[in-house]
Design an enzyme around this catalytic site. Structure first.
Site, PDB file in Angstrom:
ATOM      1  N   SER A  49      16.808 -60.930   4.450  1.00  9.97           N
ATOM      2  CA  SER A  49      17.180 -59.534   4.296  1.00  9.97           C
ATOM      3  C   SER A  49      15.922 -58.727   3.952  1.00  9.97           C
ATOM      4  O   SER A  49      14.923 -58.804   4.664  1.00  9.97           O
ATOM      5  CB  SER A  49      18.284 -59.411   3.234  1.00  9.97           C
ATOM      6  OG  SER A  49      18.797 -58.111   3.173  1.00  9.97           O
ATOM      7  N   ARG A  79      27.682 -49.832  -4.551  1.00  7.43           N
ATOM      8  CA  ARG A  79      27.644 -51.289  -4.383  1.00  7.43           C
ATOM      9  C   ARG A  79      28.866 -51.787  -3.617  1.00  7.43           C
ATOM     10  O   ARG A  79      28.767 -52.698  -2.777  1.00  7.43           O
ATOM     11  CB  ARG A  79      27.573 -51.960  -5.758  1.00  7.43           C
ATOM     12  CG  ARG A  79      27.576 -53.479  -5.714  1.00  7.43           C
ATOM     13  CD  ARG A  79      26.366 -54.022  -4.974  1.00  7.43           C
ATOM     14  NE  ARG A  79      26.303 -55.482  -5.059  1.00  7.43           N
ATOM     15  CZ  ARG A  79      25.338 -56.219  -4.521  1.00  7.43           C
ATOM     16  NH1 ARG A  79      24.346 -55.623  -3.869  1.00  7.43           N
ATOM     17  NH2 ARG A  79      25.352 -57.538  -4.633  1.00  7.43           N
ATOM     18  N   ASP A  86      26.127 -59.386  12.547  1.00  2.39           N
ATOM     19  CA  ASP A  86      25.462 -58.738  11.410  1.00  2.39           C
ATOM     20  C   ASP A  86      24.945 -57.387  11.878  1.00  2.39           C
ATOM     21  O   ASP A  86      23.951 -57.299  12.591  1.00  2.39           O
ATOM     22  CB  ASP A  86      24.312 -59.627  10.920  1.00  2.39           C
ATOM     23  CG  ASP A  86      23.486 -58.971   9.816  1.00  2.39           C
ATOM     24  OD1 ASP A  86      23.879 -57.893   9.322  1.00  2.39           O
ATOM     25  OD2 ASP A  86      22.448 -59.556   9.446  1.00  2.39           O
ATOM     26  N   HIS A 110      25.921 -60.665   7.204  1.00 11.33           N
ATOM     27  CA  HIS A 110      24.552 -60.538   6.700  1.00 11.33           C
ATOM     28  C   HIS A 110      24.267 -61.504   5.550  1.00 11.33           C
ATOM     29  O   HIS A 110      23.127 -61.933   5.365  1.00 11.33           O
ATOM     30  CB  HIS A 110      24.311 -59.099   6.236  1.00 11.33           C
ATOM     31  CG  HIS A 110      22.885 -58.800   5.889  1.00 11.33           C
ATOM     32  ND1 HIS A 110      21.893 -58.679   6.846  1.00 11.33           N
ATOM     33  CD2 HIS A 110      22.280 -58.604   4.689  1.00 11.33           C
ATOM     34  CE1 HIS A 110      20.742 -58.416   6.252  1.00 11.33           C
ATOM     35  NE2 HIS A 110      20.944 -58.358   4.955  1.00 11.33           N
ATOM     36  N   ASP A 111      25.278 -61.846   4.782  1.00 14.42           N
ATOM     37  CA  ASP A 111      25.111 -62.740   3.629  1.00 14.42           C
ATOM     38  C   ASP A 111      25.149 -64.215   4.002  1.00 14.42           C
ATOM     39  O   ASP A 111      25.265 -65.068   3.115  1.00 14.42           O
ATOM     40  CB  ASP A 111      26.190 -62.458   2.578  1.00 14.42           C
ATOM     41  CG  ASP A 111      25.748 -61.412   1.571  1.00 14.42           C
ATOM     42  OD1 ASP A 111      24.604 -60.937   1.659  1.00 14.42           O
ATOM     43  OD2 ASP A 111      26.554 -61.058   0.688  1.00 14.42           O
TER      44      ASP A 111
END
Length: 351
Positions: free
Chosen positions: A152, A213, A294, A324-325
């Protein structure tokens, strides 16, 4: 490029930090784990010369081949449990005797990002992070990294390090990071920052940061994962409609607020959108990981970046419900990639 202080010269400025080598000598015998804090002047790309602080932690003997590990903007210097801090780290599951990231074979180093403490309230570039890391390596007496493993935002910083400090690096491993941010992802982050700023103007910093968040979590994960975990009907609670994912998202937001400041979030979020490199300037062997679906770091963008690298380069695409994680959650598949990326040195050690 020399391995003296000249190696820390900014690519776009004649000014440079004071990087006299070996200013700090690690204690002898060297520790299997350690922490150090470095304060120094650094010529920031968008803000000029500033006094900065970089906090570093390492696991494994400092005499072993060194790997720099870097995650997203909320990652920190504590990647795994060690003799300095026994708590699990942010990449704990990726470490161990059978893993590619084995502290018996490598010295694993990581840092708290510049700006993570909220004290640096100005634009921070991924190039600034790379220059700060190069400074710290000089101070620790580490001439060359066996690899920079970045995921990332950490992958972005790794790309900058490969360009700006090529002679300090044997190979780059970049996970879920392209050469620049996509317009759609930048727009999404801009909205998150506006939410935080609105909270600040209403004296509700924690509320704004928590909501930002929660929005970010939607970009880190995938629709498929949410469909698997939260496929329950909405319900009415105290006269309000409540969807199944809300409790999870609120928990993520509250946990983040307990650890981060609004200033840190704003400046590091901005730093992602400031990132831009010319891939052809990467001249070290490289390995890229792309995750299908992603949309923060699209596989097509990563493949295009890898195609322009001016050195042997491999790009691998995987499918993962974690989006993405995936680098945090799809550990076995990521570990397999890391084994392949580091296999040359691993085979030498095994022999």
């Amino acid at each position: 490029m020399s391995l003296s202080s000249d190696s820390l010269r900014s690519a776009d400025s004649a000014a440079e930090p004071d990087c006299s080598p070996r200013t700090i000598t690690p204690t002898s015998p060297r520790l299997s784990a350690g922490r150090e804090q470095f304060e120094f002047d650094l010529n920031l790309r968008h803000a000029g010369m500033r006094r900065v602080c970089l906090r570093v932690e390492w696991t494994g003997d400092l005499s072993l081949p060194a790997l720099w590990l870097a995650g997203g903007i909320s990652a920190n210097r504590h990647v795994c449990a060690n003799s300095v801090d026994g708590a699990p780290g942010w990449w704990q599951d990726a470490m161990g005797p059978q893993r590619a990231l084995n502290p018996q074979h490598f010295c694993l180093l990581a840092c708290d990002w510049l700006g993570a403490d909220g004290q640096l309230d100005l634009p921070i570039d991924s190039a600034d992070q790379a220059d700060a890391i190069a400074y710290v390596l000089e101070r620790l007496g580490i001439v060359r990294l066996h690899a920079f493993v970045g995921a990332s935002y950490g992958g972005m910083v790794g790309q900058q390090f490969a360009i700006r400090h090529r002679l300090r690096l044997e190979r780059l491993v970049s996970l879920s990071a392209a050469h620049r941010a996509t317009p759609f992802a930048s727009a999404f982050r801009a909205l998150q920052r506006q939410v935080v700023t609105l909270g600040q103007t209403q004296c509700a910093d924690a509320v704004g940061l928590s909501l930002a968040r929660q929005l970010a979590m939607l970009s880190y994960r995938s629709a498929d994962e949410f469909a698997e975990r939260f496929d329950q009907p909405a319900e009415v609670r105290a006269g309000r409609v409540h969807c199944a994912a809300e409790d999870y998202l609120q928990h993520c937001g509250q946990r983040y607020v307990s650890q981060w400041s609004a200033t840190a979030f704003l400046r590091l979020s901005e730093s992602i959108d400031l990132h831009a490199v010319v891939p052809s300037q990467i001249r070290v062997p490289s390995h890229f990981l792309a995750v299908q679906g992603d949309w923060l770091a699209p596989a097509e963008w990563i493949a295009a970046c890898a195609a322009e690298v001016s050195a042997p380069c491999t790009v691998e695409r995987i499918e993962s419900r974690f989006g993405h994680d995936a680098f945090l959650k799809d550990i076995d598949r990521v570990d397999a990639l890391l084994h392949r990326a580091l296999q040359t040195l691993s085979s030498e050690i095994a022999a």
